[in-house]
Design a protein around this motif. Structure first.
Motif, PDB file in Angstrom:
ATOM      1  N   ASP A   1     -12.589  -4.477   0.436  1.00 18.21           N
ATOM      2  CA  ASP A   1     -12.486  -3.754  -0.521  1.00 18.21           C
ATOM      3  C   ASP A   1     -12.046  -2.302   0.019  1.00 18.21           C
ATOM      4  OD1 ASP A   1     -12.974  -5.581  -2.587  1.00 18.21           O
ATOM      5  OD2 ASP A   1     -14.995  -5.396  -2.225  1.00 18.21           O
TER       6      ASP A   1
ATOM      7  N   PHE B   1       0.979  -1.153  -0.038  1.00 25.16           N
ATOM      8  CA  PHE B   1       0.000   0.019   0.009  1.00 25.16           C
ATOM      9  C   PHE B   1       0.852   1.229  -0.036  1.00 25.16           C
ATOM     10  CE2 PHE B   1       0.979  -0.987   4.434  1.00 25.16           C
ATOM     11  CZ  PHE B   1       1.152   0.466   4.994  1.00 25.16           C
TER      12      PHE B   1
ATOM     13  N   ASP C   1      -2.523  -0.617  -3.467  1.00 20.61           N
ATOM     14  CA  ASP C   1      -3.653  -0.025  -2.621  1.00 20.61           C
ATOM     15  C   ASP C   1      -3.397   0.961  -1.792  1.00 20.61           C
ATOM     16  OD1 ASP C   1      -4.891  -2.588  -3.374  1.00 20.61           O
ATOM     17  OD2 ASP C   1      -4.017  -3.531  -1.750  1.00 20.61           O
TER      18      ASP C   1
ATOM     19  N   THR D   1      -8.966  -1.825  -7.303  1.00 17.45           N
ATOM     20  CA  THR D   1      -9.502  -2.577  -8.271  1.00 17.45           C
ATOM     21  C   THR D   1     -10.441  -1.731  -9.079  1.00 17.45           C
ATOM     22  OG1 THR D   1     -11.426  -3.186  -6.521  1.00 17.45           O
ATOM     23  CG2 THR D   1      -9.367  -4.582  -6.438  1.00 17.45           C
TER      24      THR D   1
ATOM     25  N   TYR E   1      -9.113   3.030   3.497  1.00  9.38           N
ATOM     26  CA  TYR E   1      -8.202   2.019   2.938  1.00  9.38           C
ATOM     27  C   TYR E   1      -9.036   1.841   1.534  1.00  9.38           C
ATOM     28  CZ  TYR E   1      -6.609  -2.527   1.070  1.00  9.38           C
ATOM     29  OH  TYR E   1      -6.048  -3.467   0.485  1.00  9.38           O
TER      30      TYR E   1
ATOM     31  N   ARG F   1      -8.663  -0.685  -2.001  1.00  7.04           N
ATOM     32  CA  ARG F   1      -8.071  -1.632  -2.759  1.00  7.04           C
ATOM     33  C   ARG F   1      -8.369  -1.237  -4.128  1.00  7.04           C
ATOM     34  NH1 ARG F   1      -6.652  -6.544  -1.508  1.00  7.04           N
ATOM     35  NH2 ARG F   1      -8.121  -6.554   0.272  1.00  7.04           N
TER      36      ARG F   1
END
Length: 226
Positions: A102, A18, A79, A128, A124, A126
């Motif tokens: 996610d 991250f 991330d 995607t 946070y 992710r």
């Protein structure tokens, strides 16, 4: 704080899954410097960016999803952990090395007395396609907002994306400095309490105007009797 010509600073750590990201306006430069020092002390990778003010506090909070969209696009395969500029990292962010959701966000208990259900000072994301779409919905939810803040539009976007896995963050990762006794991993100092907010200014002006109308009405009424 030494930044490049675009007001940006990147300090990466190889192997970290991250990247911690933060934007700030000039009025938060001192707080951002403290955050930077804490990130370096804990060897946390970071990307900081200075953004021009949009004129008032509520509008500046709405920079957040646009900044996060840019971070997701700029750092593919990483991330994103977002932190407000007025926070300090007290310990390594071990939770985010193997995070199950996610989106990670603190969900306030119903009886907490906090202004919003979701506290977006620590997030946070992710990296995607589904989360990219969520962030775009977050941005779109701000269209036409004047007094709304990023947490209002965040809630609307969450409701539009029920398939996302929302993993609540522990309180220690969004610890407000004067609430609770849990030792903080990330401590938030809520500098916004001392900032001038447009909503408060409007309320004060409204109260002054209404007070003036009441006084004028009372004078007019009394003049009819005396």
């Amino acid at each position: 704080m030494k930044m490049d010509a675009d007001g940006q600073m990147l300090n990466d750590v190889p192997g970290a899954p991250f990247l911690t990201c933060c934007f700030f306006t000039d009025s938060y430069a001192a707080e951002a410097e403290q955050l930077k020092a804490s990130l370096e002390h804990t060897r946390t990778p970071y990307f900081l960016k200075r953004c021009p003010s949009r004129g008032y506090w509520e509008a500046n909070t709405r920079i957040k999803p646009e900044f996060l969209r840019d971070c997701l696009q700029r750092f593919p395969g990483r991330d994103i952990v977002y932190l407000d500029a007025d926070s300090v990292v007290r310990a390594p962010l071990m939770l985010f090395f193997d995070f199950p959701g996610d989106i990670g966000v603190f969900v306030a208990p119903a009886a907490s007395g906090l202004s919003h259900r979701y506290l977006t000072g620590t997030l946070y994301l992710r990296n995607t396609p589904a989360v990219h779409a969520f962030v775009q919905d977050w941005i779109d939810a701000q269209n036409g907002m004047v007094l709304g803040v990023d947490q209002d539009s965040f809630t609307a976007a969450i409701e539009q994306n029920p398939a996302l896995v929302i993993q609540p963050l522990p309180e220690s990762y969004v610890k407000i400095f004067d609430r609770g006794a849990e030792p903080p991993v990330i401590e938030h100092f809520q500098a916004s309490r001392g900032r001038v907010k447009l909503q408060r200014v409007i309320k004060k002006v409204r109260n002054v105007v209404l007070g003036g109308l009441v006084v004028a009405g009372a004078v007019w009424f009394a003049s009819g009797w005396f």
